[in-house]
Design an enzyme around this catalytic site. Structure first.
Site, PDB file in Angstrom:
ATOM      1  N   SER A  58       0.824  -1.210   0.000  1.00 42.28           N
ATOM      2  CA  SER A  58       0.000   0.000   0.000  1.00 42.28           C
ATOM      3  C   SER A  58       0.863   1.266   0.000  1.00 42.28           C
ATOM      4  CB  SER A  58      -0.906   0.034   1.228  1.00 42.28           C
ATOM      5  OG  SER A  58      -1.709  -1.121   1.280  1.00 42.28           O
TER       6      SER A  58
HETATM    7  N1  SAH Z   1      -0.385  -4.949   4.077  1.00 42.64           N
HETATM    8  C1  SAH Z   1       0.272  -5.352   2.848  1.00 42.64           C
HETATM    9  C2  SAH Z   1      -0.613  -5.122   1.674  1.00 42.64           C
HETATM   10  C3  SAH Z   1      -0.859  -6.392   1.007  1.00 42.64           C
HETATM   11  S1  SAH Z   1      -2.002  -6.414  -0.335  1.00 42.64           S
HETATM   12  C4  SAH Z   1       1.591  -4.654   2.699  1.00 42.64           C
HETATM   13  O1  SAH Z   1       1.866  -3.693   3.441  1.00 42.64           O
HETATM   14  O2  SAH Z   1       2.372  -5.062   1.858  1.00 42.64           O
HETATM   15  C5  SAH Z   1      -3.180  -7.571   0.310  1.00 42.64           C
HETATM   16  C6  SAH Z   1      -2.660  -8.916   0.729  1.00 42.64           C
HETATM   17  O3  SAH Z   1      -3.774  -9.689   1.181  1.00 42.64           O
HETATM   18  C7  SAH Z   1      -2.021  -9.725  -0.392  1.00 42.64           C
HETATM   19  O4  SAH Z   1      -0.741 -10.133   0.004  1.00 42.64           O
HETATM   20  C8  SAH Z   1      -2.962 -10.911  -0.568  1.00 42.64           C
HETATM   21  O5  SAH Z   1      -2.301 -12.091  -0.966  1.00 42.64           O
HETATM   22  C9  SAH Z   1      -3.575 -11.035   0.807  1.00 42.64           C
HETATM   23  N2  SAH Z   1      -4.853 -11.728   0.844  1.00 42.64           N
HETATM   24  C10 SAH Z   1      -5.847 -11.699  -0.078  1.00 42.64           C
HETATM   25  N3  SAH Z   1      -6.889 -12.453   0.313  1.00 42.64           N
HETATM   26  C11 SAH Z   1      -6.556 -12.989   1.513  1.00 42.64           C
HETATM   27  C12 SAH Z   1      -7.215 -13.871   2.413  1.00 42.64           C
HETATM   28  N4  SAH Z   1      -8.430 -14.343   2.160  1.00 42.64           N
HETATM   29  N5  SAH Z   1      -6.581 -14.218   3.550  1.00 42.64           N
HETATM   30  C13 SAH Z   1      -5.336 -13.735   3.825  1.00 42.64           C
HETATM   31  N6  SAH Z   1      -4.655 -12.901   3.000  1.00 42.64           N
HETATM   32  C14 SAH Z   1      -5.249 -12.531   1.863  1.00 42.64           C
END
Ligand code: SAH
Length: 210
Positions: free
Chosen positions: A63
């Site tokens: 993000s």
């Molecule tokens: N907070 C992260 C942003 C990640 S983007 C950062 O600072 O980098 C969102 C993330 O959620 C992705 O890595 C994706 O794989 C994960 N995600 C998507 N669906 C999910 C689920 N059902 N359970 C756990 N993680 C999930």
């Protein structure tokens, strides 16, 4: 090298985050401390402190710094909390939380991302993080309740399973929606939950376990 990144980090904290109204000293200190360049792909390090989200592989993104700070501030952490994070991704948001709270319980569905994040966070010495690989939609019931819950992928509807894992006095921040999304802040009081819409956002969707 590190001095250079420290300058960029200070500039990011001042011009992207403080200037847009984030005031929490804990959030500002964490944003100014965590080496964001270590969480982005190596080839993108020079842009790590830019005012935008960035790809981290597997169709996922880290993000934008301001959104990380804004969501973290909305949790109202003062130190000592147990926090649940859904969507470890790069691990950057996890590190920000680990700077501010007592215990972070983080769930990531893509194994490769979870392992990479864990490597980096271990390397930085964070010992207050628990990791789980799997679908975070149902939260982490065995570890509930949590004083704070943060979801970093968009839920189609408000995730009630996660609301149920909030302690009384606890807060959850979650992007809700499909095409149009907004950040929703949920607060659990003695008599139930209050929900407030905060800001239009754009996150990758929460995926379901296959
Ligand atoms: N907070 C992260 C942003 C990640 S983007 C950062 O600072 O980098 C969102 C993330 O959620 C992705 O890595 C994706 O794989 C994960 N995600 C998507 N669906 C999910 C689920 N059902 N359970 C756990 N993680 C999930």
């Amino acid at each position: 090298m590190n001095g250079e990144y420290a300058r960029e980090r200070r500039l990011m904290t001042d011009s992207q985050i403080r200037a847009r109204g984030v005031r929490s000293p804990l959030v500002l200190a964490a944003m100014n401390k965590v080496p964001r360049h270590l969480f982005v792909p190596e080839g993108l390090r020079s842009q790590a402190y830019a005012d935008e989200p960035m790809p981290i592989g597997d169709g996922q993104t880290i993000s934008q710094p301001y959104i990380v700070a804004y969501m973290t501030e909305a949790l109202g952490l003062v130190g000592g909390e147990k926090v649940l994070e859904i969507g470890t991704g790069s691990g950057y948001q996890t590190a920000i939380l680990a700077e501010m709270a007592a215990e972070i319980w983080t769930v990531e569905i893509v194994e490769k991302l979870a392992l990479r994040a864990r490597d980096i966070l271990d390397g930085l010495g964070y010992g207050n993080i628990r990791y789980r690989i799997g679908d975070g939609s149902a939260g982490w019931p065995e570890a509930a309740p949590f004083e704070a819950v943060i979801v970093t992928a968009a839920a189609p509807r408000l995730p009630e399973a996660l609301e149920d894992q909030l302690a009384v006095g606890g807060r959850m921040i979650v992007p809700v929606g499909t095409d149009l999304q907004e950040l929703v802040l949920v607060r659990r009081g003695n008599k139930g939950v209050a929900r407030k819409r905060l800001l239009a956002v754009r996150f990758v969707p929460l995926v379901k376990a296959s």
